[in-house]
Scaffold this active site. Structure first.
Site, PDB file in Angstrom:
ATOM      1  N   ASP A  65       0.867  -1.178   0.000  1.00 51.61           N
ATOM      2  CA  ASP A  65       0.000   0.000   0.000  1.00 51.61           C
ATOM      3  C   ASP A  65       0.906   1.232   0.000  1.00 51.61           C
ATOM      4  OD1 ASP A  65      -1.602   2.179   0.734  1.00 51.61           O
ATOM      5  OD2 ASP A  65      -2.905   0.948   2.002  1.00 51.61           O
ATOM      6  N   TYR A 157      -8.386  15.645  -6.151  1.00 52.57           N
ATOM      7  CA  TYR A 157      -7.690  14.999  -7.281  1.00 52.57           C
ATOM      8  C   TYR A 157      -6.914  16.047  -8.083  1.00 52.57           C
ATOM      9  CZ  TYR A 157      -7.289  11.793 -11.317  1.00 52.57           C
ATOM     10  OH  TYR A 157      -6.831  10.986 -12.338  1.00 52.57           O
TER      11      TYR A 157
HETATM   12  P1  NDP Z   1      -7.566   2.018 -11.738  1.00 54.68           P
HETATM   13  O1  NDP Z   1      -8.549   2.264 -10.657  1.00 54.68           O
HETATM   14  O2  NDP Z   1      -7.698   0.828 -12.610  1.00 54.68           O
HETATM   15  O3  NDP Z   1      -6.093   2.001 -11.162  1.00 54.68           O
HETATM   16  C1  NDP Z   1      -5.685   2.504  -9.937  1.00 54.68           C
HETATM   17  C2  NDP Z   1      -4.582   1.585  -9.439  1.00 54.68           C
HETATM   18  O4  NDP Z   1      -3.953   2.156  -8.321  1.00 54.68           O
HETATM   19  C3  NDP Z   1      -5.131   0.215  -9.043  1.00 54.68           C
HETATM   20  O5  NDP Z   1      -4.330  -0.805  -9.626  1.00 54.68           O
HETATM   21  C4  NDP Z   1      -4.987   0.204  -7.529  1.00 54.68           C
HETATM   22  O6  NDP Z   1      -4.696  -1.100  -7.064  1.00 54.68           O
HETATM   23  C5  NDP Z   1      -3.803   1.159  -7.327  1.00 54.68           C
HETATM   24  N1  NDP Z   1      -3.837   1.789  -6.012  1.00 54.68           N
HETATM   25  C6  NDP Z   1      -4.775   2.654  -5.530  1.00 54.68           C
HETATM   26  N2  NDP Z   1      -4.479   2.997  -4.275  1.00 54.68           N
HETATM   27  C7  NDP Z   1      -3.321   2.341  -3.953  1.00 54.68           C
HETATM   28  C8  NDP Z   1      -2.521   2.272  -2.780  1.00 54.68           C
HETATM   29  N3  NDP Z   1      -2.829   2.952  -1.670  1.00 54.68           N
HETATM   30  N4  NDP Z   1      -1.415   1.502  -2.795  1.00 54.68           N
HETATM   31  C9  NDP Z   1      -1.083   0.796  -3.904  1.00 54.68           C
HETATM   32  N5  NDP Z   1      -1.800   0.815  -5.042  1.00 54.68           N
HETATM   33  C10 NDP Z   1      -2.918   1.579  -5.052  1.00 54.68           C
HETATM   34  O7  NDP Z   1      -7.603   3.353 -12.620  1.00 54.68           O
HETATM   35  P2  NDP Z   1      -6.635   3.920 -13.765  1.00 54.68           P
HETATM   36  O8  NDP Z   1      -5.833   2.836 -14.362  1.00 54.68           O
HETATM   37  O9  NDP Z   1      -7.493   4.762 -14.603  1.00 54.68           O
HETATM   38  O10 NDP Z   1      -5.674   4.886 -12.914  1.00 54.68           O
HETATM   39  C11 NDP Z   1      -4.265   4.795 -12.922  1.00 54.68           C
HETATM   40  C12 NDP Z   1      -3.694   6.188 -12.828  1.00 54.68           C
HETATM   41  O11 NDP Z   1      -4.066   6.920 -13.991  1.00 54.68           O
HETATM   42  C13 NDP Z   1      -4.168   7.003 -11.632  1.00 54.68           C
HETATM   43  O12 NDP Z   1      -3.099   7.740 -11.085  1.00 54.68           O
HETATM   44  C14 NDP Z   1      -5.203   7.925 -12.249  1.00 54.68           C
HETATM   45  O13 NDP Z   1      -5.359   9.088 -11.492  1.00 54.68           O
HETATM   46  C15 NDP Z   1      -4.577   8.174 -13.598  1.00 54.68           C
HETATM   47  N6  NDP Z   1      -5.455   8.696 -14.643  1.00 54.68           N
HETATM   48  C16 NDP Z   1      -6.505   7.981 -15.156  1.00 54.68           C
HETATM   49  C17 NDP Z   1      -7.269   8.512 -16.193  1.00 54.68           C
HETATM   50  C18 NDP Z   1      -8.409   7.767 -16.822  1.00 54.68           C
HETATM   51  O14 NDP Z   1      -9.103   8.333 -17.675  1.00 54.68           O
HETATM   52  N7  NDP Z   1      -8.656   6.516 -16.496  1.00 54.68           N
HETATM   53  C19 NDP Z   1      -6.988   9.818 -16.744  1.00 54.68           C
HETATM   54  C20 NDP Z   1      -5.866  10.467 -16.145  1.00 54.68           C
HETATM   55  C21 NDP Z   1      -5.143   9.914 -15.142  1.00 54.68           C
HETATM   56  P3  NDP Z   1      -5.258  -1.664  -5.644  1.00 54.68           P
HETATM   57  O15 NDP Z   1      -6.656  -1.139  -5.510  1.00 54.68           O
HETATM   58  O16 NDP Z   1      -5.160  -3.141  -5.771  1.00 54.68           O
HETATM   59  O17 NDP Z   1      -4.325  -1.114  -4.620  1.00 54.68           O
END
Ligand code: NDP
Length: 254
Positions: A65, A157
């Site tokens: 995490d 955000y």
């Molecule tokens: P997801 O929700 O699929 O991905 C988020 C990932 O972050 C998950 O794999 C989650 O895994 C991990 N995560 C969240 N909190 C934690 C934590 N505390 N520790 C470790 N891992 C963590 O969404 P996206 O793929 O869309 O997002 C990925 C990135 O892209 C983010 O930073 C998001 O802000 C950014 N983004 C996305 C956009 C979009 O249109 N989708 C646009 C612009 C930016 P788990 O829950 O297993 O920990």
């Protein structure tokens, strides 16, 4: 430099936070295809193991995490021992929070900052000394359109993603003399679980997004994956401190 070498990540070890889903998964797939060993980090073991099973050799999963700041050094030590020295860090893990600014509590605000910013800093400061000592390394961040302009209903955000651009500028100037590059990708609207949750039940917001995306529609996670390969590869060896929009033209303005 030969073309094949310019875009190759052979010999690199890339740790990708949030590598089990969405954009992080697409970056892991693309970097793996480019020859890197990939280390997937997230809180959910099942998601990470599914990716390891898909990619096969040269893919590794570590449950962690990023908001457990004190555990960052231990994670880096375990990865280094079991896989090898991390040569590319991708600070991609993120959470979304959509609500009016005045309803966003300081606690909620803090949680978003802890994940995107403080968690990324904890890992960066654990990984960077090895990169600096070896004079070899790249660090990537996943920013957002919220890094570049105001978007309603996502105040925490937006604060986090804007701070990320500052982090990239700060780290890149500090690490550049030591052979370490730091860059950010600012994805436009990309089809993932996070964007589905943010847009489902909000057709007006969806229409606004589509209306201001010159290339139309939403991007695919692999669009971000290939950009990550470029920024991490020798092809980008003179590129540092930038935030690269990969957005179908959203940030052009009109
Ligand atoms: P997801 O929700 O699929 O991905 C988020 C990932 O972050 C998950 O794999 C989650 O895994 C991990 N995560 C969240 N909190 C934690 C934590 N505390 N520790 C470790 N891992 C963590 O969404 P996206 O793929 O869309 O997002 C990925 C990135 O892209 C983010 O930073 C998001 O802000 C950014 N983004 C996305 C956009 C979009 O249109 N989708 C646009 C612009 C930016 P788990 O829950 O297993 O920990």
């Amino acid at each position: 430099m030969k073309f094949e070498e310019a875009f190759s990540l052979r010999g690199e070890i890339a740790l990708i936070t949030g590598g089990g889903t969405g954009i992080g998964l697409a970056m892991a797939r693309a970097m793996h295809r480019a020859g890197a060993q990939v280390v997937l980090v997230g809180r959910r073991e099942i998601e990470l193991q599914a990716v390891v099973a898909e990619l096969g050799a040269n893919a590794h999963a570590f449950t962690h995490d990023v908001t457990e700041f004190a555990g960052a050094a231990d994670l880096v030590e375990r990865v280094t021992r079991q896989v090898g020295p991390i040569t590319c860090l991708v600070n991609n893990a993120g959470i979304h929070l959509k609500k009016p600014a005045v309803d966003t509590t300081p606690e909620e605000f803090q949680k978003v900052l802890n994940t995107h910013i403080v968690g990324a800093h904890a890992l960066t400061r654990a990984v960077a000394p090895g990169m600096i000592a070896r004079r070899h390394g790249t660090i990537l961040f996943t920013g957002s359109m919220a890094s570049l302009f105001g978007i309603p209903l996502v105040i925490a955000y937006t604060a986090a993603k804007s701070a990320m651009v500052g982090l990239v500028k700060g780290y890149s100037t500090e690490f550049a003399p030591h052979g370490v590059r730091v860059n950010c990708i600012a994805p436009g609207w990309i089809e993932t679980e996070m964007s589905r949750k943010a847009l489902d039940g909000d057709p007006a917001r969806k229409a606004k997004i589509f209306g201001r995306t010159p290339m139309g529609g939403m991007g695919q996670p692999e669009d971000i994956g290939w950009a990550a390969v470029y920024l991490a590869s020798p092809a980008a060896k003179f590129v540092t401190g930038v935030t690269l929009p990969v957005d179908g033209g959203v940030s052009i303005g009109f």
